[in-house]
Every structure is written in C-alpha cells, then in structure tokens.
Write an enzyme that holds these catalytic residues in place. Structure first.
Site, short mmCIF file in Angstrom:
data_model
loop_
_atom_site.label_atom_id
_atom_site.label_comp_id
_atom_site.label_asym_id
_atom_site.label_seq_id
_atom_site.Cartn_x
_atom_site.Cartn_y
_atom_site.Cartn_z
N GLN A 132 7.15 2.96 -6.83
CA GLN A 132 8.02 3.71 -5.69
C GLN A 132 9.43 3.94 -6.75
OE1 GLN A 132 7.14 5.38 -3.21
NE2 GLN A 132 5.25 4.29 -3.11
N TYR A 161 0.98 -1.21 0.03
CA TYR A 161 -0.02 0.06 -0.01
C TYR A 161 0.70 1.19 -0.05
CZ TYR A 161 -0.04 -0.39 5.12
OH TYR A 161 0.00 -0.41 6.51
N GLU A 162 0.06 2.21 -0.21
CA GLU A 162 0.65 3.60 -0.30
C GLU A 162 1.69 3.83 -1.50
OE1 GLU A 162 -0.37 6.07 1.05
OE2 GLU A 162 -1.39 5.19 2.70
N GLY A 163 1.11 3.09 -2.55
CA GLY A 163 1.90 3.01 -3.80
C GLY A 163 2.98 1.62 -3.63
#
Ligand SMILES: Cc1cc2nc3c(=O)[nH]c(=O)nc-3n(C[C@H](O)[C@H](O)[C@H](O)COP(=O)(O)OP(=O)(O)OC[C@H]3O[C@@H](n4cnc5c(N)ncnc54)[C@H](O)[C@@H]3O)c2cc1C
Length: 621
Positions: A448, A441-443
């Site tokens: 990234q 999650y969060e990319g």
C-alpha cells in the site's frame, strides 16, 4: 455506557455535524431520503450489531470452521445472524434500487457497517458477496447480471475474490492458473488458489467465484490476466442449480484469528472440467479486479476502525471499573482508598491515545465514503475528478494506516486490562488476534505504501495530493482564528508543510535517479501522512466542537474546553462533555503524536539506505 461497540455520539457527530451528510438528500439521487431516515437506519444497524452479531463473536472464535466431505461448515451461531442480515438488506445498502439494493449513500453504508465490523469473521460472508456482486454489476453482461447478480444481492448466493496462489501473493502477475478456451465461448479453469476468504461455506445455496487466470497463450505478467466467473454449482437456463462444478476445497487454514471466517485452499479443474465464464474483456482482469480491491481496501480500513473502536470502549469501561492502587495525590497514605485505574496518569495516557486515534480513523473512513458520495453526485466532470482524486490518495491511508494503528489500539487495550487482557476469559486478546490480518490481506501494508508513493502522489501531476493539502490548509486558516485552537492550527500548519516538502523531496530524488530513497522510505511516509491527515481531521472536529461548546455555554460566557473542567461546566452535561472531549482528543494528538511527523521527515531526508547497504548475511549469519 449503552454499548461497547461504537461511540454512537461520535459517529453522529462526524456524519451530521462535521460532514452534514444529510445535505446529500438535496441531491436528486438521494432525494427520497432524509436525516431521520438515515438515523433510523443507523439505529437499526446498532440493534442488529448489539443484539445479534456481537453475541456470536466469542462463540464463533471458539467453534471455528470445519471441512467435511468437501463441504465447509461455518460456526452454527452465524446462521441466524446471516439470515437476518440479508433479509434486512444490509449487504446491498448502496446498490441501486433497480438492482435490488437500497440506493443509500456510501457514507451511511459505511457508518452502518462500522457497527458490524467488530465481528469481521461474520462480515467476511456478506462482505465478499457484496464485492463480487458489485463486480458483476459493473462489468457483467446483461445475461450474467440476470443469472448471478440478483441472487447474490439478496444474499441467497455468496461471492468471493480469488487471486492468491502460492507463488502469486503480492506479485499477482506471477499467477499460473490457466483458462482454456472452449469453442462455445466458455472456458475451463485449472490451477490452485490459496487463502480464499469464504471460499466455501454453508450459509448460501451457491457461491460465485471471480477467479483471476491467464488464457492459454496470453502474455506473462499482469497484462495477460483475465477474470472469470466460476460458480460452485452450474446454473441452468431457468435459474435452477445444476451439477457441482469441477473444483474442490483442499483444506481450510488454521489461523491466529478470525476463526469463524473460512479461509480456503481451492483446487480448480483437477478433472479438466471446471466451467468458467469471462467477466469483462480478455486481459482486463486486473482492471476489473482493481475496482473490487479498492472497495475491499476501504472495507479493511473499516475493519481496523471497528476493531479499534470496540477495543477502546472495552478498555475504557474496564478502566472505570477496575480498582487498583491509590490516587497519586495520596501516595504517602497506606490507608488511602483504592481507585479505578482510569485515575492513573499512565492509564489516561493510553486511553487518550486510543480515543484520538479511533476518532480520527472514524473521521477518515466516513470522510472518504463521503468523498465517494460527492463524486457520485458531482455536477461537473471537474468536480467529479476532484472528489475521486481525494479517494485515490486517501485509500492507501484508510487501508494501511488504519489497519496498523488499529492493531496498536487493540494492543494498548490489552495493556489497559493488564494480565486479564492477556487471558481469553476477557475479550481484548481476540480483538487483537482478529485485527492483525487487516495489515496483511488486500495488499500487505508495505505494498500500500508503494502504491501511495509510487502512484498516488504523482497522479494527475500531483494535483490530487495538492488538493488534499489545500483542504488541510483551509482548516488551518479557520481554526487559526479560533480561541483556544490557534496554537494547534500552527502545529498542523507545520506538519502539512513538512508533508508537502517531503513529497517534493521524493519527486526530486526520483528526478535525480535516486529511486531507492522514496521506495525504501515509502512506509514511514505513509505513516507520517496518516498522522498529518489524522491531525487535520481532529482539528477540524475540534473547531466544530469548540463552536458548539461556546453555544452551549451561552450566557455563561465563552467556555473553552481546557477551562470548562475547572469551571464545573462539564459535570452532568453530556453534550458539553462530548465536545470538550473532542477538543482534548485533538490537543493530545496534535501535541503528542503529530511531532513524530517531523522526526520521520528528518529521517527520510538523510537519504539513509542502510536497509539496502546491509549485506543479507549481515542480518544474521
Ligand atoms: C486470512 C486471509 C484471508 C485472505 N483472503 C484472500 C482472499 O479472499 N482472496 C485472495 O485472493 N487472497 C486472500 N488472501 C491472501 C492475501 O491477500 C495475501 O496473503 C497477501 O496479498 C500477501 O501475499 P503473501 O501472503 O503471498 O505474502 P508475500 O507476497 O510473500 O509477502 C510477504 C511480505 O513481503 C512483502 N513484499 C512482497 N513483495 C514485495 C514487494 N514487491 N515490495 C515490497 N514488499 C514486498 C509483503 O509486503 C509482505 O510483508 C488472504 C490471506 C489471509 C491470511
């Protein structure tokens, strides 16, 4: 060992000896603080973590969340810790005092949250409300701040971040949730969102959801996205709660880990009346959300560090207690006494690998937070930009490198436990399950890496990246002149050069139209950069530790870490043992992990694109 969550001594070392975070108190906005106050805050964070938050880790995993009559209930054991957490203001440490926060530096907030991060299920509730409240603080109107923010900062109301849809995960721009304009300036939201952390729960009275959606008629892709505040209960003019808004929790996900965190599918506006207010300007939703996502990425990196830290300390403790086999030196003697497994070379290999990685992640998380503090307090625009640039290039490493390495630390911790580690009677399997989500999650981490290679390396004509290399070279120069560290400084110098050359190589590939080379090798590059940065931070720490060791040795003469053991200087001397341990962490990492950087660079330079050359059918027919 006082606790098995965070190595308190190492945290203090990074904050106060390496970064000298107490010097932030010389800056006007932190002038009311002192080192004693910072230490007191961290002691309180430790107490809360050890006595209140840690005890709920296993129970919340077993109990999980449940959805009943449209309401989500979290594990009961979270209620009291959440109350104490919010009463203590831990969710608002770095908010300005005027907004109801404590105005603390990010480095102190990050260190405090390292104590809590091992129980990430629990932390999703205060963590999401903190992020959402900060979004309103920066982009909200005065009326929205009055209406929502104060109650969120106090922990009375919760918050979330609502981006993901079935066809819009990594590809956020593909979202189909729509916002319908109303004549009174408000909007109505319609659509389905999935995987929303803390999407509903019973710890707070109300939840304010920042939701990404496209206003009808706006262009496709990220350019057409706006962001809206969608409260669970509408808020009356006098601040009291009004009717329930028109959205429902469709289900909560059954997950591999973080069972205490409610991950919700949310259906907005099935009745055509889901009230929403625009946050910021129309079509600026991605810009607004990026602020929250960058903070969240640092938070996920911290989750990695916290998971790795607790896993390492548990493995170390176990290795000291578990008797198995005899000493290597007595392998011919069947009568030899059984020894703790920490005496076996292969177990020591695992422990030292974990130690170096945990310590470098801690240094990275705290250094990045310190860069944010330096940016906040910078005296000139140039200085501000320099620190901001450092945060920009380090953020993908904090998120992706830390989460992936942390997972490997948790996995090695299980290996140290042997068969018991695989069983739920012992805690390490939960550490591993809970940590895995951090790379997704969060990319996802692959995204990234693309952000690092495609955007961050070239920012401001590459100057942000070059500034980072320059910082690393300063450490090389300093440690190159120190007894016992010269060879390690040379190792780091070679790795820094290789990193710089590989980035240049990517730029040349780009100019030559060979875009697939940097894109296809973005993840290996991120990992190699993470290793160089880790090597740098560990060497920086070793230089500091070596100085301290020599001071401690005093009249006894110069004590180098690798000689101190045989001279007996370490025994019974906690500080000396700590500093010698720092030098050993650096030496092991630079000698055994850093060389992987050169292998990765060689592989990248072959421009091998097998990943693209292979036909899809050839993966397996
Ligand atoms: C427990 C949990 C909590 C979550 N919390 C939230 C939340 O609070 N709010 C929220 O909005 N979302 C949340 N999410 C969603 C999460 O952010 C997404 O799962 C994540 O962004 C990946 O999207 P996806 O699952 O659709 O995977 P996909 O986007 O389908 O990706 C699958 C794989 O393909 C790769 N990939 C996809 N596109 C590309 C590309 N262009 N180039 C290279 N590789 C690519 C990815 O890296 C990944 O490895 C949560 C998810 C989980 C599981």
């Amino acid at each position: 060992m006082p606790n098995l969550i965070v190595d308190e001594r190492d945290q203090q070392f990074v904050l106060f000896e390496l970064l000298e975070a107490d010097r932030l108190c010389q800056k006007p906005i932190y002038a009311e603080f002192s080192r004693e106050m910072f230490e007191m805050i961290l002691t309180e964070a430790q107490k809360l973590a050890v006595n209140v938050i840690f005890p709920t880790l296993v129970q919340s995993d077993r109990e999980g969340c449940r959805l009943e009559n449209g309401q989500v209930y979290v594990p009961k054991c979270f209620r009291q810790p959440f109350k104490l957490f919010c009463e203590g203001g831990w969710q608002a440490m770095s908010f300005p005092v005027e907004s109801g926060g404590q105005g603390l530096p990010m480095s102190i907030r990050t260190a405090a949250h390292e104590w809590f991060g091992h129980n990430f299920s629990f932390m999703t509730y205060p963590g999401t409300l903190e992020g959402a409240a900060h979004l309103i603080e920066v982009f909200g109107t005065e009326a929205q701040k009055r209406k929502y923010m104060d109650k969120m900062i106090s922990g009375q109301w919760g918050g979330t971040m609502v981006l993901t849809e079935p066809a819009a995960g990594s590809d956020v721009g593909n979202l189909s949730t729509k916002a319908i304009r109303r004549p009174d300036g408000t909007f109505r939201i319609q659509g389905t969102k999935i995987f929303i952390t803390a999407g509903d729960h019973d710890l707070v009275e109300n939840i304010v959801h920042p939701v990404l959606a496209r206003i009808e008629g706006d262009p496709p892709g990220t350019k057409g996205i706006s962001i809206f505040l969608v409260p669970k209960f509408l808020v009356n003019d006098d601040g009291s709660l009004g009717p329930r808004n028109d959205f429902e929790i469709g289900k909560i996900e059954e997950k591999m880990g973080i069972h205490g965190s409610s991950t919700c599918l949310m259906n907005f506006g099935d009745g055509g009346n889901c009230y929403a207010e625009l946050l910021g300007e129309e079509r600026q939703g991605m810009k607004v959300m990026f602020q929250m996502m960058n903070e969240a990425r640092l938070g996920v990196g911290l989750q990695g560090l916290a998971a790795a830290s607790i896993a390492y300390l548990h493995a170390l403790n176990y290795a000291r207690e578990r008797l198995q086999g005899s000493s290597l030196l007595e392998f011919k003697n069947p009568e030899a006494p059984r020894v703790p497994i920490i005496q076996h070379p292969d177990v020591r290999r695992m422990l030292l690998w974990m130690k170096g990685n945990v310590e470098s992640m801690r240094a990275l998380a705290l250094y990045t937070a310190y860069c944010l503090d330096m940016e906040t307090t910078a005296a000139s625009e140039d200085e501000k930009e320099r620190w901001l640039g450092m945060v920009e290039v380090l953020t993908p490493l904090c998120k992706a490198y830390c989460s992936d390495v942390a997972f490997r630390v948790t996995e090695l911790a299980m290996q140290v436990y042997g068969g018991y580690g695989y069983c739920s009677e012992y805690p390490v399997e939960q550490f591993m399950r809970d940590e895995k989500i951090a790379s997704i999650y969060e990319g996802a981490n692959g995204i990234q890496a693309l952000d690092l290679v495609g955007r961050k390396l070239g920012m401001k004509k590459g100057s942000y990246f070059m500034n980072l290399l320059a910082e690393m070279n300063k450490t090389v120069a300093k440690c190159g002149g120190m007894p016992g560290l010269k060879d390690l400084a040379e190792d780091l110098q070679r790795a820094v050069n290789t990193l710089g050359e590989t980035a240049m190589f990517f730029a040349q590939c780009g100019k030559a139209g060979k875009f697939l080379v940097p894109i296809g090798h973005a993840y290996p590059f991120l990992m190699m950069m993470g290793k160089v940065v880790s090597g740098w931070l560990l060497l920086w720490e070793a230089g500091m530790a070596q100085d301290k060791l020599q001071t401690l040795a005093g009249e006894k003469g110069v004590e180098l870490a690798d000689k101190a053991k045989s001279s007996g200087f370490i025994k019974g001397n906690r500080d000396a043992a700590f500093y010698a341990g720092k030098v050993h962490s650096a030496r092991y990492f630079l000698r055994n992990v850093l060389p992987e950087v050169h292998a990765a660079a060689s592989a990248i330079k072959t421009e091998d694109l097998s990943i693209m050359d292979i036909e899809e059918e050839s993966f397996a027919f």
